[in-house]
Design an enzyme around this catalytic site. Sequence first.
Site: not given
Lengths: 334, 59
Positions: A35, A96, A135, A146, A148
């Site tokens: 974040c 987030h 993943n 978060h 990504h």
Amino acid sequence: LSERRYDPTTGEWVTFATHRQERTFLPPADSCPLCPDPAGAWDGEIRRPDFDIAVFDNRFPSLRPEPEDPAVAGSELMPVMPARGRCEVVVYAADHGTSLSSLGVGRVRLLLDVWADRYTVLGSEGHAYVLPFENKGEVIGVTLHHPHGQIYAFPDVPPRPLRELSAAARHRARTGRCVECDVVAAEVAGGERVVVAGEHWVAHVPFWARFPYEVRISPREHLPSFAAADAGARDDLARVLVDVLAGLDALFGFEMPYIMGVFAQPTGGSPADAGWDGAWSEISHLHLLISPPYRTATKLKYLAGVESMGGAFMTDVAPEQAAADLRAATARVR
Amino acid sequence: VSADDEDPPAQPPFESPAEDPAEDPVEGLVRDVETMADGRRRITFYSHSSSPATPEGTA
């Protein structure tokens, strides 16, 4: 311990990175390292109040550009090498609470440009293979919620893409054609396993799907990597990918966990490793693979004895039915 | 690659790219590279030149 050890019984390398045992594990949202943390209040990675997409070296990398020497001495039978490469984190958004599936076509389009740019940058550093992946979901094993993905740059072509390239080489030697081109053409002609058909890209459940709702997304034309994809092709993929991810979320009524990989032309190594005496581009056809672990809304597919020990997948849902289910789910949210 | 058809490489095949990847043909991608707080790692912020979160980066 940070090194790669060779397994002479399979011909594959295994990477050891024991420092990763200390990596951040499911932190609370108010101290998420991905974040925005402009003041460094919780030692976050990103010191800006806002951003679109951020890419940085993983704090706990499995592979490093300047790796330490191996801790053990290898042998002729079982050699060891430094864990050379690079591991990057790709943060999709400052928010987030969002996910790639809900970020929209514009942000996904930017992500495609990021993948293309990192492919070029990491390839120019001398790494042999650049693998973007994501993943998603605790059942997959994520340690940070978060939104990504990651990019690993390997010193050689990893086993799975090498197997695909080897199969492509055999097909090309036998037929003179690209196997992925042939598969895409066959799926488009048949249509029953197609989930989303874009102008340039086609998403389908593979004839041989290893996970019940697995989706493979490939360009209709032979395209070795994103770096060679023009703006029109990237625009189209962004739309197709968003449709597929939205359909997966709609399938069972919850945000679908998955593993997603992006497979492109190797940036190094030798095509001879795949049994090919031509150029990588002749046997490389860019594609994405999305593997969700659910076989029903409440049941997971596990990689148990047959898959883990035998390396042979048993799938519980017919790909034709899975594709119909995903087409219907995609239509509900389009 | 199978175990019985090749010797293990003693060193990683860490070569220059066999074929140079093409330059990114897409215009409008903004990259802003900074050093992270630990002073060691790099971070690249990406945006499209028309997006609202674009800082004063270099295209």
